[in-house]
Design an enzyme around this catalytic site. Structure first.
Site, PDB file in Angstrom:
ATOM      1  N   SER A   1       0.834  -1.194   0.000  1.00  0.00           N
ATOM      2  CA  SER A   1       0.000   0.000   0.000  1.00  0.00           C
ATOM      3  C   SER A   1       0.876   1.254   0.000  1.00  0.00           C
ATOM      4  O   SER A   1       1.729   1.388  -0.874  1.00  0.00           O
ATOM      5  CB  SER A   1      -0.921  -0.053   1.222  1.00  0.00           C
ATOM      6  OG  SER A   1      -2.002   0.808   1.063  1.00  0.00           O
TER       7      SER A   1
ATOM      8  N   ARG B   1     -11.750   6.466   9.717  1.00  0.00           N
ATOM      9  CA  ARG B   1     -11.251   5.095   9.740  1.00  0.00           C
ATOM     10  C   ARG B   1     -12.308   4.109   9.226  1.00  0.00           C
ATOM     11  O   ARG B   1     -11.988   3.164   8.508  1.00  0.00           O
ATOM     12  CB  ARG B   1     -10.837   4.727  11.166  1.00  0.00           C
ATOM     13  CG  ARG B   1     -10.417   3.303  11.372  1.00  0.00           C
ATOM     14  CD  ARG B   1      -9.168   2.963  10.585  1.00  0.00           C
ATOM     15  NE  ARG B   1      -8.608   1.674  10.978  1.00  0.00           N
ATOM     16  CZ  ARG B   1      -7.556   1.109  10.393  1.00  0.00           C
ATOM     17  NH1 ARG B   1      -6.954   1.733   9.402  1.00  0.00           N
ATOM     18  NH2 ARG B   1      -7.099  -0.046  10.796  1.00  0.00           N
TER      19      ARG B   1
ATOM     20  N   ASP C   1      -8.532  -6.794  -4.641  1.00  0.00           N
ATOM     21  CA  ASP C   1      -8.134  -5.470  -4.149  1.00  0.00           C
ATOM     22  C   ASP C   1      -8.630  -4.416  -5.132  1.00  0.00           C
ATOM     23  O   ASP C   1      -8.127  -4.312  -6.249  1.00  0.00           O
ATOM     24  CB  ASP C   1      -6.599  -5.424  -4.033  1.00  0.00           C
ATOM     25  CG  ASP C   1      -6.079  -4.091  -3.477  1.00  0.00           C
ATOM     26  OD1 ASP C   1      -6.868  -3.135  -3.350  1.00  0.00           O
ATOM     27  OD2 ASP C   1      -4.877  -4.029  -3.175  1.00  0.00           O
TER      28      ASP C   1
ATOM     29  N   HIS D   1      -7.887  -5.452  -0.304  1.00  0.00           N
ATOM     30  CA  HIS D   1      -6.592  -4.798  -0.137  1.00  0.00           C
ATOM     31  C   HIS D   1      -5.845  -5.326   1.097  1.00  0.00           C
ATOM     32  O   HIS D   1      -4.634  -5.480   1.087  1.00  0.00           O
ATOM     33  CB  HIS D   1      -6.815  -3.292  -0.029  1.00  0.00           C
ATOM     34  CG  HIS D   1      -5.554  -2.491   0.103  1.00  0.00           C
ATOM     35  ND1 HIS D   1      -4.558  -2.529  -0.848  1.00  0.00           N
ATOM     36  CD2 HIS D   1      -5.123  -1.632   1.061  1.00  0.00           C
ATOM     37  CE1 HIS D   1      -3.568  -1.728  -0.471  1.00  0.00           C
ATOM     38  NE2 HIS D   1      -3.883  -1.184   0.675  1.00  0.00           N
TER      39      HIS D   1
END
Lengths: 396, 212
Positions: A166, A236, A332, A365
């Site tokens: 990432s 978040r 992902d 992901h």
């Protein structure tokens, strides 16, 4: 070098992983400022990092692990705030793919972070108050420059491997482009050479959630009693959805209800998925600074490696002798295979040494952090191959 | 030669023929590298900078897990990404007959490689001719063992046909090796009608004709 003060703050063995993990903090003083892409310099700069395993005599077994947006230096050591095992516990440890019996690992908290490396929550020496929004806007390039400064200080010339997923993968690409001679092998995982419009959009939602929280106080919440916990938690929650896949959400939660027989005709967390996301949000705020979240997401948004090389990504890797292994995951959608393939294409067009693996999984992901045996065997095989070429002793 | 070579696992005979054509320390791209056994051999026995392209993702993952540099890709589509003269050798073993456009693939390979090595099943082999002549149906042989409706081999050719293609794209056959049904190999020259009849497979080393 004499002006640098280095303090070992912690030496501990993480019993759960059986890894010798050592915490370090190094501060670069006023006369060693870090020049940033935005044009200003910052000093002093403190970098907090963990090391795992043992460095060999010729320093040829060193791996730099670059962490993701909300990660930190505790890749394989228990987290000092949450007490949870390291975020890459599946991957890092004795006998694991990134084998601490063979390699010496360094993992540093990124610039702008909130786990010991200089970030917006730290005191600005000019004012004696926390930086807040006066902290300069940082880039992936700045994060990597700070890591290079750390390696210079440690008298480490080159790295056996730079590895990360990432945002960590963005740093890997930046490392390979900016310091090709210092990177023997590079493993960018579930990443991209530029942040897409969709990804910038999700980050903007997160930032707006933080800024809309009245306790954010224009970024100056440090002098108030409250921190923007609600805004950060919502940021978040939104981001966490992007780390999963529709298939995994369906498999794990479906429309299942949370501790109840039927819907309540209210806005309580009726569904398990709601309860799960609320939990993710509220546990996150205990360990993360809201302003750090703003700054680090911005650094990712600004990342566009090709732009620094005349708009042609391949130019970033021209003449590179680094051995690359690009990894993507089928489900992902945040950093899809197509983005990773773009990196491979650029590497091919300069005939760089590249492997490319797409792992079949429904975990989205987040798969790079999870137990994915095929991913682990591929990574372990790639490192073994690179180790042969580096002249490291074979696996015992 | 290489004292280590004898300790390596045995390669498929046509792969060994290919390996023997490759100089030590060369840069090699194996297109359709399968399980990577040729790449591994070249890397260990000849210190070759060996790269592979493989269509099946499972094959790619297995190769990378063995420490080989391999990417997922398609001979028909992905060779154009490489710069010219990027490799000393580009290999295409037992794959050309399964490509959509063999001529384009050959042109791309001769562009990116200083040498090109191709191995292929010979559709001019007497058994193939015999089957078609006698039964009037599409031949099914040991090396071409699928029925016409499910074979991946969509562009079969004879040795003569292939040499013709090489000339068409401005290539030069530097070496040609015929392999008979017993696995015996012998060199032959140009459009050898005998080789075209008796070779079950053939391996070619091809270079680009120097301009002018």
């Amino acid at each position: 070098m004499t002006d640098i003060s280095q303090t070992d703050i912690r030496t501990s063995t993480d019993e759960s992983a059986g890894v010798q993990a050592t915490g370090h903090v190094v501060t670069f003083s006023e006369d060693q400022p870090l020049k940033l892409d935005c044009g200003v310099s910052i000093a002093p700069v403190t970098i907090a990092y963990q090391t795992y395993g043992r460095m060999n005599a010729d320093k040829s077994n060193i791996i730099l692990i670059c962490h993701a947006l909300t990660g930190d230096q505790h890749a394989a050591s228990s987290h000092p705030v949450t007490g949870k095992p390291g975020w890459w516990n599946y991957m890092v440890g004795p006998g694991k793919p990134i084998d601490t019996d063979r390699y010496y690992l360094i993992c540093a908290n990124v610039l702008g972070g909130c786990m010991g490396t200089t970030g917006p929550a730290d005191l600005d020496p000019k004012t004696g108050k926390p930086y807040g929004l006066t902290f300069p806007v940082i880039t992936i390039g700045d994060m990597v420059r700070a890591q290079a400064m750390l390696l210079d200080h440690l008298e480490i010339e080159d790295l056996f491997c730079v590895l990360g997923g990432s945002m960590g993968g963005m740093q890997v690409l930046q490392w390979a482009a900016a310091y090709p001679d210092r990177v023997f092998s590079a493993v960018p995982i579930a990443t991209a050479a530029k942040h897409s419009a969709q990804n910038i959009a999700f980050h903007e939602v997160g930032r707006q959630a933080i800024m809309a929280d009245p306790t954010w106080h224009g970024g100056d919440y440090y002098s108030h009693e409250e921190t923007p916990r609600k805004g950060l938690a919502v940021a978040r929650m939104a981001a966490h959805i992007t780390y999963l896949s529709e298939a995994a959400l369906h498999r794990k939660f479906g429309r299942n209800l949370q501790d109840r027989e039927s819907i309540t005709y209210g806005f309580d967390a009726d569904f398990q998925i709601e309860s799960y996301l609320r939990h993710q949000g509220f546990t996150f705020v205990d360990r993360f600074d809201a302003n750090s979240y703003l700054y680090i997401t911005r650094a990712m948004d600004y990342f566009d490696l090709a732009a620094d090389y005349g708009g042609v990504l391949a130019n970033a890797f021209k003449g590179s002798s680094t051995r690359f292994c690009v990894v993507s995951f089928t489900s992902d959608w945040l950093f899809p295979t197509s983005e990773n393939r773009t990196i491979v294409l650029a590497l091919n067009s300069v005939a760089a040494n590249v492997s490319f693996v797409e792992i079949e999984t429904d975990k989205g992901h987040d798969a790079f952090l999870l137990d994915e045996p095929e991913f682990h065997s591929v990574l372990s095989g790639f490192l073994d191959g690179a180790a042969i070429h580096r002249g490291l002793p074979p696996k015992s | 030669m290489n004292r280590m070579a004898t300790t390596f696992p045995k390669l498929r005979p046509d792969l060994q023929l290919i390996a023997d054509m490759i100089a030590d320390d060369a840069r090699v791209l194996d297109v359709g590298c399968g399980d990577g056994s040729l790449l591994e051999y070249l890397m260990l026995a000849k210190r070759v900078d060996a790269r592979g392209v493989e269509l099946s993702q499972a094959g790619v993952n297995a190769c990378v897990a063995r420490g080989l540099s391999v990417i997922q890709g398609d001979a028909d589509k992905d060779l154009q990404d490489y710069p010219s003269d990027a490799f000393d050798y580009v290999i295409l073993s037992q794959t050309i007959q399964a490509t959509v456009s063999p001529k384009d693939v050959m042109e791309e390979m001769t562009r990116i490689g200083k040498n090109v090595i191709v191995s292929l099943p010979n559709f001019g082999h007497w058994r193939v001719r015999w089957q078609l002549a006698l039964s009037g149906r599409m031949p099914v042989t040991k090396s071409l063992d699928d029925p016409w409706y499910s074979t991946p081999n969509i562009h079969l050719c004879s040795i003569k046909d292939f040499i013709n293609l090489v000339h068409n794209i401005g290539g030069v056959v530097e070496r040609a090796v015929a392999v008979n049904s017993k696995g015996r190999a012998r060199d032959f020259i140009g459009g050898d009608s005998f080789a075209n009849l008796y070779a079950e497979e053939a391996v070619f080393l091809i270079t680009r004709r120097v301009a002018g």
